[in-house]
Design a protein around this motif. Structure first.
Motif, PDB file in Angstrom:
ATOM      1  N   HIS A 139       7.622   5.032 -10.251  1.00  0.00           N
ATOM      2  CA  HIS A 139       8.111   4.053  -9.281  1.00  0.00           C
ATOM      3  C   HIS A 139       7.018   3.036  -8.977  1.00  0.00           C
ATOM      4  O   HIS A 139       5.842   3.391  -8.862  1.00  0.00           O
ATOM      5  N   SER A 142       8.074  -2.847  -4.039  1.00  0.00           N
ATOM      6  CA  SER A 142       8.684  -2.626  -2.734  1.00  0.00           C
ATOM      7  C   SER A 142      10.172  -2.290  -2.830  1.00  0.00           C
ATOM      8  O   SER A 142      10.753  -1.772  -1.880  1.00  0.00           O
ATOM      9  N   ASP A 144      11.400   0.025  -4.675  1.00  0.00           N
ATOM     10  CA  ASP A 144      11.428   1.485  -4.713  1.00  0.00           C
ATOM     11  C   ASP A 144      10.658   2.110  -3.553  1.00  0.00           C
ATOM     12  O   ASP A 144      11.046   3.158  -3.027  1.00  0.00           O
ATOM     13  N   LEU A 145       9.541   1.468  -3.184  1.00  0.00           N
ATOM     14  CA  LEU A 145       8.625   2.019  -2.187  1.00  0.00           C
ATOM     15  C   LEU A 145       8.515   1.021  -1.039  1.00  0.00           C
ATOM     16  O   LEU A 145       7.740   0.056  -1.122  1.00  0.00           O
ATOM     17  N   THR A 147       7.590  -1.330   1.827  1.00  0.00           N
ATOM     18  CA  THR A 147       6.307  -1.734   2.395  1.00  0.00           C
ATOM     19  C   THR A 147       6.554  -2.593   3.627  1.00  0.00           C
ATOM     20  O   THR A 147       7.610  -3.209   3.769  1.00  0.00           O
ATOM     21  N   ARG A 156       3.024   1.618   3.369  1.00  0.00           N
ATOM     22  CA  ARG A 156       3.939   1.879   2.253  1.00  0.00           C
ATOM     23  C   ARG A 156       4.518   3.284   2.440  1.00  0.00           C
ATOM     24  O   ARG A 156       3.788   4.234   2.685  1.00  0.00           O
ATOM     25  N   LEU A 157       5.841   3.393   2.304  1.00  0.00           N
ATOM     26  CA  LEU A 157       6.498   4.693   2.302  1.00  0.00           C
ATOM     27  C   LEU A 157       6.578   5.159   0.857  1.00  0.00           C
ATOM     28  O   LEU A 157       7.303   4.583   0.048  1.00  0.00           O
ATOM     29  N   ILE A 158       5.828   6.203   0.540  1.00  0.00           N
ATOM     30  CA  ILE A 158       5.746   6.687  -0.830  1.00  0.00           C
ATOM     31  C   ILE A 158       6.959   7.548  -1.181  1.00  0.00           C
ATOM     32  O   ILE A 158       7.548   7.414  -2.263  1.00  0.00           O
ATOM     33  N   ALA A 159       7.335   8.448  -0.283  1.00  0.00           N
ATOM     34  CA  ALA A 159       8.430   9.368  -0.580  1.00  0.00           C
ATOM     35  C   ALA A 159       9.126   9.774   0.705  1.00  0.00           C
ATOM     36  O   ALA A 159       8.532   9.764   1.787  1.00  0.00           O
ATOM     37  N   SER A 161      11.920   9.805   3.849  1.00  0.00           N
ATOM     38  CA  SER A 161      12.439   8.816   4.790  1.00  0.00           C
ATOM     39  C   SER A 161      11.688   8.942   6.107  1.00  0.00           C
ATOM     40  O   SER A 161      11.292  10.036   6.521  1.00  0.00           O
ATOM     41  N   SER A 167      12.466   5.877   0.768  1.00  0.00           N
ATOM     42  CA  SER A 167      11.911   5.633  -0.556  1.00  0.00           C
ATOM     43  C   SER A 167      12.946   5.979  -1.621  1.00  0.00           C
ATOM     44  O   SER A 167      13.806   6.840  -1.426  1.00  0.00           O
TER      45      SER A 167
END
Length: 295
Positions: A139, A142, A144-145, A147, A156-159, A161, A167
């Motif tokens: 991934h 933004s 997918d991830l 920001t 940034r949200l990596i994984a 919710s 994410s």
């Protein structure tokens, strides 16, 4: 508010590349489903360094692995036939499920040199998904991830919710994993959205729930209360947690709710019954016979 502070412990991956291991810790094995947390580097690698520093092919069961870099580059190769470079701000998410093997190579750094810095975490799979088919996902961006920016902070949200964001990374249980870059003096609150939560200082100094944490320290929190976080100086912060996953056993790279399943995986690896990566099958990491179950 702070249940426990965990200091990283130096661990050699076997070829001279050292990481700071935070989880598992004897008094705190997991934070939500996050059962393993390694801080890679920071390390300056000069061109031409030995190939022995690479992480040779090795097996996993029962988890998802997540690799995330601040600097440098890695090349992932696995037994599904995937070869994928990862660069800063991207995510390599590998569902190991019933079993997969992979390597992590410093191909780009060996040719060009690099400042290597990042995090690798393992996320325990729920019991009903422990034997899922293995899969790999890459991934970036933004889309997918998610920001965002606010005063003095870039996130940034990596994984998972959190805070109304989700994410695109496919997770198997309620969780969240975020990266905050904070300017000196910036403040933010971690809401009491999940039962188990932790903050890790990957660089800099932060005041967390009234206590100063420095690079290489993780604070694990009691449930039910918002947590204030202020950067005493510019800081890189990782924020993670989720719902508890239940008891898990860990032996080397194997994680499961069943010791019998781990023993089976151990024998499968020792007897050569687990396929090596197509593009990287000339060598492998032997099972370390002195290894016992993590406590």
């Amino acid at each position: 508010m702070i249940e426990r502070i965990i200091d990283k412990r130096t661990h050699d991956l076997g070829g001279g590349f050292e990481v700071g291991r935070v989880l598992p810790f004897h008094a705190r094995r997991t934070v939500g489903p996050y059962i393993f947390f390694d801080h890679m580097g920071p390390a300056d690698l000069a061109p031409g360094f030995p190939r022995e520093m690479d992480v040779r092919p090795h097996p996993h069961i029962g988890i998802s692995t997540v690799t995330y870099l601040y600097d440098g580059a890695l090349t992932h190769r696995d037994s599904l036939g995937v070869t994928q470079d990862i660069r800063p701000g991207e995510v390599n998410w590998m569902v190991t499920g019933s079993g997969i093997t992979h390597s992590e190579r410093f191909d780009h750094a060996r040719e060009h040199g690099a400042h290597m810095h990042g995090i690798q975490a393992w996320v325990a799979l729920p019991t009903e998904h422990e034997e899922a088919d293995p899969a790999f996902y890459h991934h970036e961006g933004s889309a997918d991830l998610p920001t965002w920016e606010e005063k003095g902070l870039r996130g940034r949200l990596i994984a998972g919710s959190a805070e109304g964001m989700r994410s695109a990374v496919k997770v198997h249980s309620p969780q969240f994993y975020m990266h905050w870059d904070m300017d000196a003096g910036a403040s933010r609150t971690l809401p009491a959205e999940y039962e188990e939560r932790a903050v890790y200082v990957a660089a800099g100094v932060a005041e967390i729930a009234g206590q100063v944490l420095r690079t290489g320290q993780m604070a694990v929190f009691d449930p039910g209360r918002d947590v204030p976080v202020t950067a005493r100086e510019a800081a890189t912060i990782m924020v993670l947690g989720g719902d508890p996953i239940g008891e898990r056993f860990m032996l080397w790279n194997f994680v499961s709710s069943s010791k019998d399943r781990i023993e089976q995986a151990k024998e499968d690896w020792k007897q050569g019954r687990m396929k090596l990566p197509d593009a990287d099958g000339e060598e492998f990491t032997p099972f370390p016979e002195d290894r016992d179950y993590a406590r």
